[in-house]
Design a protein around this motif. Structure first.
Motif, short mmCIF file in Angstrom:
data_model
loop_
_atom_site.label_atom_id
_atom_site.label_comp_id
_atom_site.label_asym_id
_atom_site.label_seq_id
_atom_site.Cartn_x
_atom_site.Cartn_y
_atom_site.Cartn_z
N ALA A 1 12.17 9.46 -2.90
CA ALA A 1 13.26 9.00 -2.02
C ALA A 1 13.27 9.82 -0.74
CB ALA A 1 14.59 9.10 -2.75
N GLN A 2 13.07 11.12 -0.85
CA GLN A 2 13.05 11.98 0.33
C GLN A 2 11.89 11.62 1.25
OE1 GLN A 2 15.46 14.34 1.16
NE2 GLN A 2 14.39 14.18 3.11
N ALA A 3 10.73 11.35 0.68
CA ALA A 3 9.57 10.95 1.49
C ALA A 3 9.86 9.65 2.24
CB ALA A 3 8.33 10.80 0.62
N LEU A 4 10.50 8.71 1.56
CA LEU A 4 10.84 7.44 2.20
C LEU A 4 11.87 7.63 3.30
CD1 LEU A 4 10.18 4.46 2.16
CD2 LEU A 4 11.98 4.14 0.45
N ILE A 5 12.85 8.49 3.07
CA ILE A 5 13.86 8.80 4.09
C ILE A 5 13.19 9.44 5.31
CG2 ILE A 5 15.82 10.31 4.63
CD1 ILE A 5 16.77 9.77 1.72
N ASN A 6 12.24 10.35 5.07
CA ASN A 6 11.53 11.00 6.17
C ASN A 6 10.70 10.02 6.99
OD1 ASN A 6 12.59 13.45 5.41
ND2 ASN A 6 10.77 14.12 4.32
N CYS A 7 10.38 8.87 6.40
CA CYS A 7 9.64 7.82 7.11
C CYS A 7 10.57 6.81 7.76
CB CYS A 7 8.71 7.09 6.15
SG CYS A 7 7.38 8.10 5.54
N GLY A 8 11.84 7.12 7.80
CA GLY A 8 12.80 6.20 8.40
C GLY A 8 13.17 5.05 7.49
N GLY A 9 12.92 5.21 6.20
CA GLY A 9 13.26 4.17 5.24
C GLY A 9 12.30 2.98 5.29
N ILE A 10 11.15 3.17 5.90
CA ILE A 10 10.18 2.09 6.07
C ILE A 10 8.94 2.40 5.24
CG2 ILE A 10 8.73 0.86 7.72
CD1 ILE A 10 10.75 1.75 9.90
N TYR A 11 8.50 1.43 4.48
CA TYR A 11 7.26 1.59 3.73
C TYR A 11 6.08 1.39 4.68
CZ TYR A 11 9.39 1.61 -0.90
OH TYR A 11 10.09 1.95 -2.03
N ASP A 12 5.68 2.47 5.34
CA ASP A 12 4.58 2.46 6.29
C ASP A 12 3.55 3.49 5.82
OD1 ASP A 12 2.82 2.69 8.40
OD2 ASP A 12 4.37 2.89 9.93
N PRO A 13 2.35 3.05 5.43
CA PRO A 13 1.37 4.00 4.90
C PRO A 13 0.99 5.10 5.89
CG PRO A 13 0.40 1.80 5.13
CD PRO A 13 1.84 1.68 5.46
N GLU A 14 0.90 4.77 7.16
CA GLU A 14 0.54 5.78 8.17
C GLU A 14 1.61 6.88 8.23
OE1 GLU A 14 -2.37 5.74 9.76
OE2 GLU A 14 -2.88 3.88 8.72
N ARG A 15 2.87 6.48 8.20
CA ARG A 15 3.96 7.46 8.27
C ARG A 15 4.06 8.27 6.98
NH1 ARG A 15 9.06 4.54 11.04
NH2 ARG A 15 9.63 6.69 11.51
N LEU A 16 3.77 7.63 5.85
CA LEU A 16 3.83 8.36 4.57
C LEU A 16 2.74 9.43 4.48
CD1 LEU A 16 4.57 5.65 1.87
CD2 LEU A 16 5.94 7.66 2.43
N GLU A 17 1.60 9.16 5.05
CA GLU A 17 0.52 10.15 5.00
C GLU A 17 0.94 11.41 5.69
OE1 GLU A 17 -3.51 8.96 5.92
OE2 GLU A 17 -2.99 6.91 5.39
N LEU B 1 0.83 -1.20 0.00
CA LEU B 1 0.00 0.00 0.00
C LEU B 1 0.87 1.26 0.00
CD1 LEU B 1 -2.78 1.36 0.19
CD2 LEU B 1 -2.62 1.09 2.68
N ALA B 2 1.87 1.29 0.86
CA ALA B 2 2.77 2.45 0.91
C ALA B 2 3.52 2.62 -0.40
CB ALA B 2 3.74 2.29 2.07
N ASN B 3 3.95 1.51 -0.97
CA ASN B 3 4.66 1.56 -2.24
C ASN B 3 3.75 2.12 -3.33
OD1 ASN B 3 5.53 0.26 -4.94
ND2 ASN B 3 7.32 0.06 -3.63
N LYS B 4 2.49 1.71 -3.34
CA LYS B 4 1.52 2.20 -4.33
C LYS B 4 1.29 3.70 -4.14
CE LYS B 4 -1.52 1.06 -7.47
NZ LYS B 4 -1.09 0.71 -8.81
N MET B 5 1.21 4.13 -2.87
CA MET B 5 1.03 5.56 -2.58
C MET B 5 2.17 6.38 -3.17
SD MET B 5 -0.18 5.68 1.37
CE MET B 5 -1.77 5.14 1.90
#
Length: 91
Positions: free
Chosen positions: A75-91, A59-63
């Protein structure tokens, strides 16, 4: 609305998968609306195919992939999430 009720089950399943496969943020669409749409399409697809389960990572990858952001912004958004594909953190 009548079209949805007239469709056979396999046609509704096909539509749900097609909506998931073609999901992307439209020009001018806010990220909030896009993420809401991603979650709605995910639920629709999972309800049409009870054996289908989309993981949080998928889901996070699709987002990220469908957000229409350049590679460096994704890449910056993923770094800001701690490098984890977490949909809650990406939002």
């Amino acid at each position: 609305m009548d079209r949805n009720y007239e469709q056979l089950l396999h046609e509704r399943v096909d539509d749900a998968y097609m909506a998931w496969d073609n999901l992307h943020r439209r020009p001018g669409q806010s990220m909030e609306d896009y993420i809401t749409r991603v979650r709605r399409v995910k639920l629709e697809m999972e309800s049409m195919d009870s054996a289908s389960k989309i993981s949080d990572q998928a889901l996070a990858n699709k987002m990220l992939r469908g957000a229409g952001l350049p590679q460096e912004k994704r890449a910056q958004a993923l770094i800001n999430c701690g490098g984890i594909y977490d949909p809650e953190r990406l939002e």
